[in-house]
Motif scaffolding. Structure first.
Motif, PDB file in Angstrom:
ATOM      1  N   MET A   1      45.212  28.856  42.089  1.00 45.30           N
ATOM      2  CA  MET A   1      44.548  29.552  43.192  1.00 45.30           C
ATOM      3  C   MET A   1      43.721  28.547  43.982  1.00 45.30           C
TER       4      MET A   1
ATOM      5  N   PRO B   1      39.194  35.464  42.664  1.00 47.03           N
ATOM      6  CA  PRO B   1      40.628  35.771  42.520  1.00 47.03           C
ATOM      7  C   PRO B   1      41.125  36.937  43.364  1.00 47.03           C
TER       8      PRO B   1
ATOM      9  N   SER C   1      39.972  37.652  46.469  1.00 47.08           N
ATOM     10  CA  SER C   1      39.635  37.409  47.865  1.00 47.08           C
ATOM     11  C   SER C   1      40.831  37.627  48.776  1.00 47.08           C
TER      12      SER C   1
ATOM     13  N   GLN D   1      42.630  34.443  49.487  1.00 49.71           N
ATOM     14  CA  GLN D   1      43.220  33.713  48.364  1.00 49.71           C
ATOM     15  C   GLN D   1      44.607  33.191  48.727  1.00 49.71           C
TER      16      GLN D   1
ATOM     17  N   TYR E   1      47.832  30.377  47.131  1.00 51.62           N
ATOM     18  CA  TYR E   1      48.370  29.787  45.907  1.00 51.62           C
ATOM     19  C   TYR E   1      49.156  28.535  46.255  1.00 51.62           C
TER      20      TYR E   1
END
Length: 60
Positions: free
Chosen positions: A41, A47, A49, A52, A54
Motif C-alpha cells: 500500500m 488502509p 483511505s 489508497q 497499490y
C-alpha cells in the motif's frame, strides 16, 4: 503484477483484470497479494483511505 509498476487504485487494478465488483476482487486477489508481500500500500497507515494505491514490490 506487471501492471502495478506504478501506484494504482484498487478500482483501476480490478478493472484491468476484468472485475466490476471490487469487494470480490479484494478478497480473492488483492488481499493475498498484500499478505504475501508482492504488493504494498502507498498509505499503509490508512488502509481504507480513498486515496489508497497499490504498487508491486520488485524482486518478489
Amino acid at each position: 503484477l506487471a501492471f502495478c509498476v506504478e501506484p494504482l487504485s484498487k478500482a483501476e487494478i480490478a478493472e484491468h483484470c476484468g472485475y466490476k465488483n471490487t469487494k470480490n476482487f479484494t478478497q480473492k486477489y488483492l488481499r493475498p497479494l498484500l499478505d504475501s508481500g508482492m504488493l504494498k500500500m502507498t498509505l499503509p497507515d490508512k488502509p481504507k483511505s480513498k486515496n489508497q494505491k497499490y504498487i508491486a514490490i520488485k524482486g518478489k
